[in-house]
Design a protein around this motif. Structure first.
Motif, short mmCIF file in Angstrom:
data_model
loop_
_atom_site.label_atom_id
_atom_site.label_comp_id
_atom_site.label_asym_id
_atom_site.label_seq_id
_atom_site.Cartn_x
_atom_site.Cartn_y
_atom_site.Cartn_z
N HIS A 128 -15.22 8.19 2.79
CA HIS A 128 -14.44 7.88 3.88
C HIS A 128 -12.97 7.32 3.49
O HIS A 128 -13.11 6.33 2.89
N GLU A 129 -11.96 8.05 3.69
CA GLU A 129 -10.85 7.48 3.21
C GLU A 129 -9.90 6.48 4.21
O GLU A 129 -10.39 6.39 5.26
N ARG A 130 -8.99 5.83 3.43
CA ARG A 130 -8.39 4.90 4.41
C ARG A 130 -7.46 5.76 5.60
O ARG A 130 -7.19 6.67 5.34
N GLY A 131 -7.28 5.10 6.69
CA GLY A 131 -6.63 5.59 7.45
C GLY A 131 -5.16 5.88 7.37
O GLY A 131 -4.54 5.50 6.41
N ARG A 132 -4.35 6.83 8.23
CA ARG A 132 -2.97 7.19 8.05
C ARG A 132 -2.41 6.08 7.93
O ARG A 132 -1.15 5.97 7.39
N GLU A 133 -2.33 5.08 8.96
CA GLU A 133 -1.36 3.68 9.19
C GLU A 133 -1.70 3.07 8.14
O GLU A 133 -0.71 2.40 7.62
N VAL A 134 -2.68 3.00 7.38
CA VAL A 134 -3.09 2.19 6.08
C VAL A 134 -2.08 2.74 5.11
O VAL A 134 -1.42 2.32 4.36
N ARG A 135 -2.19 3.88 4.94
CA ARG A 135 -1.49 4.80 3.87
C ARG A 135 0.15 4.57 4.12
O ARG A 135 0.83 4.48 3.13
N ARG A 136 0.33 4.47 5.12
CA ARG A 136 1.86 4.68 5.63
C ARG A 136 2.56 3.11 5.20
O ARG A 136 3.55 3.12 4.66
N ALA A 137 1.55 2.00 5.37
CA ALA A 137 2.03 0.72 5.41
C ALA A 137 2.10 0.36 3.73
O ALA A 137 3.06 -0.13 3.25
N LEU A 138 1.33 1.07 3.04
CA LEU A 138 1.40 0.86 1.43
C LEU A 138 2.34 1.70 0.57
O LEU A 138 2.88 1.39 -0.21
N SER A 187 -8.47 6.97 -9.73
CA SER A 187 -9.31 6.50 -8.53
C SER A 187 -9.17 7.41 -7.31
O SER A 187 -10.27 7.78 -6.67
N ALA A 188 -8.17 8.15 -6.94
CA ALA A 188 -7.90 9.10 -6.05
C ALA A 188 -8.86 10.52 -6.32
O ALA A 188 -9.39 11.12 -5.34
N ASP A 210 -14.81 -5.63 7.66
CA ASP A 210 -13.41 -5.65 8.33
C ASP A 210 -12.54 -4.87 7.24
O ASP A 210 -11.00 -4.87 7.25
N ASP A 211 -13.19 -4.34 6.12
CA ASP A 211 -12.27 -3.87 5.16
C ASP A 211 -11.59 -2.24 5.41
O ASP A 211 -12.51 -1.39 5.91
N ALA A 216 -15.40 0.33 5.80
CA ALA A 216 -16.80 -0.02 5.30
C ALA A 216 -18.01 1.09 5.65
O ALA A 216 -19.06 0.94 5.24
N ALA A 217 -17.41 1.99 6.31
CA ALA A 217 -18.20 3.15 6.50
C ALA A 217 -18.92 3.73 5.12
O ALA A 217 -19.89 4.26 5.10
N ASN A 218 -18.26 3.54 4.24
CA ASN A 218 -18.80 4.11 2.79
C ASN A 218 -19.94 3.41 2.44
O ASN A 218 -20.63 3.85 1.38
#
Length: 268
Positions: A128-138, A187-188, A210-211, A216-218
């Motif tokens: 389960h990858e991090r969401g699009r909003e998280v990737r955009r913020a980083l 890592s990717a 809340d990760d 956390a689904a991982n």
């Protein structure tokens, strides 16, 4: 300073402390052994000889500009155990360190006693990858804002409001740019899905509910793939659960390791 030499000639610096059964601690992506500074003593006081090392590309270790992989980092961990004369160690890996730990346990089952996988993922198409909003913020061009976004993925607002750091979970500040890129790619590109059923070590999967940095689904995904693994979720915790929720998280891991006394070598 203690050093190990890998099969391809890379010098790694490692840091053993304490006495008792050996516990190898594996850090997150682009981080040196200082990742564990906030909670390492918990395990030493619990009767373990903790061993950390600086991945290639971090800390005092060599920083070759060539492809890295989580599987190679696992082989590097074996080189550290060999240098210490340790046949078998308990292993606790968090974030990318959990990815490295997966390969270590799958490829070198005779070197791992009990295994703890924290805030990590099997990677590849199944993770389960991090969401699009998280990737955009980083990835935003304002690096100060991106850095703040990373901190907020690591820690809750309440924690950040009462502390000023230093923050040893957001990257080794002395890493050269090429090493950061190599770590990110390692890592990717991680994908241990097919290898996970080969893990024979008793396994605990720990994750904050809340990760969003590593969803956390991982956690149940990993536990369902590793034979006999079980899950412990920490309510309200984000990615750096082992620091912010240290009292609970360290006790959970120590209790699990206590169930498997005798599976790792003792050293003083």
């Amino acid at each position: 300073m203690s050093t190990a030499i890998t099969a391809d000639g890379v010098t790694l610096h490692y840091q053993p402390r304490g006495g008792g059964e050996v516990l190898l601690l594996l850090s997150g992506q682009s981080n040196s052994h200082r990742w564990w500074d906030s909670c390492r003593e918990d395990f030493e006081q619990g009767g373990y000889r903790t061993v950390t090392f600086d991945y290639r590309g971090t800390g005092a270790s060599d920083k070759p500009d060539e492809p890295y992989s989580t599987r190679e980092f696992a082989a590097d961990a074996v080189a550290v155990l060999d240098a210490l004369g340790v046949r078998r160690a308990h292993v606790y890996g968090t974030s990318m360190g959990g990815r490295v730990a997966q390969w270590l346990a799958a490829d070198h089952p005779d070197r791992v006693g009990a295994l703890v996988l924290g805030c990590t993922s099997p990677g590849g198409a199944h993770g389960h990858e991090r969401g699009r909003e998280v990737r955009r913020a980083l990835s935003q061009p304002d690096r100060k804002a991106a850095g703040r976004a990373l901190l907020e993925l690591m820690y809750t607002p309440g924690w950040l409001a009462t502390r000023r750091g230093p923050w040893y979970t957001v990257g080794d500040p002395d890493m050269p740019a090429h090493a950061r890129r190599r770590h990110l790619a390692a890592s990717a590109e991680h994908d241990a899905w097919d290898a996970l059923p080969r893990i024979t070590a008793p396994t605990l999967v720990v994750h904050g509910t809340d990760d969003e940095f590593n969803p956390a689904a991982n956690a149940p995904l990993l536990a369902g793939r590793v034979p006999g693994a079980r899950v412990h979720l920490l309510p309200g915790a984000r990615h750096a659960y082992f620091e912010e929720f240290r009292d609970t998280a360290s006790r959970v891991v120590l209790d699990f390791l206590a169930e498997h006394r005798g599976l790792a070598d003792r050293a003083g």
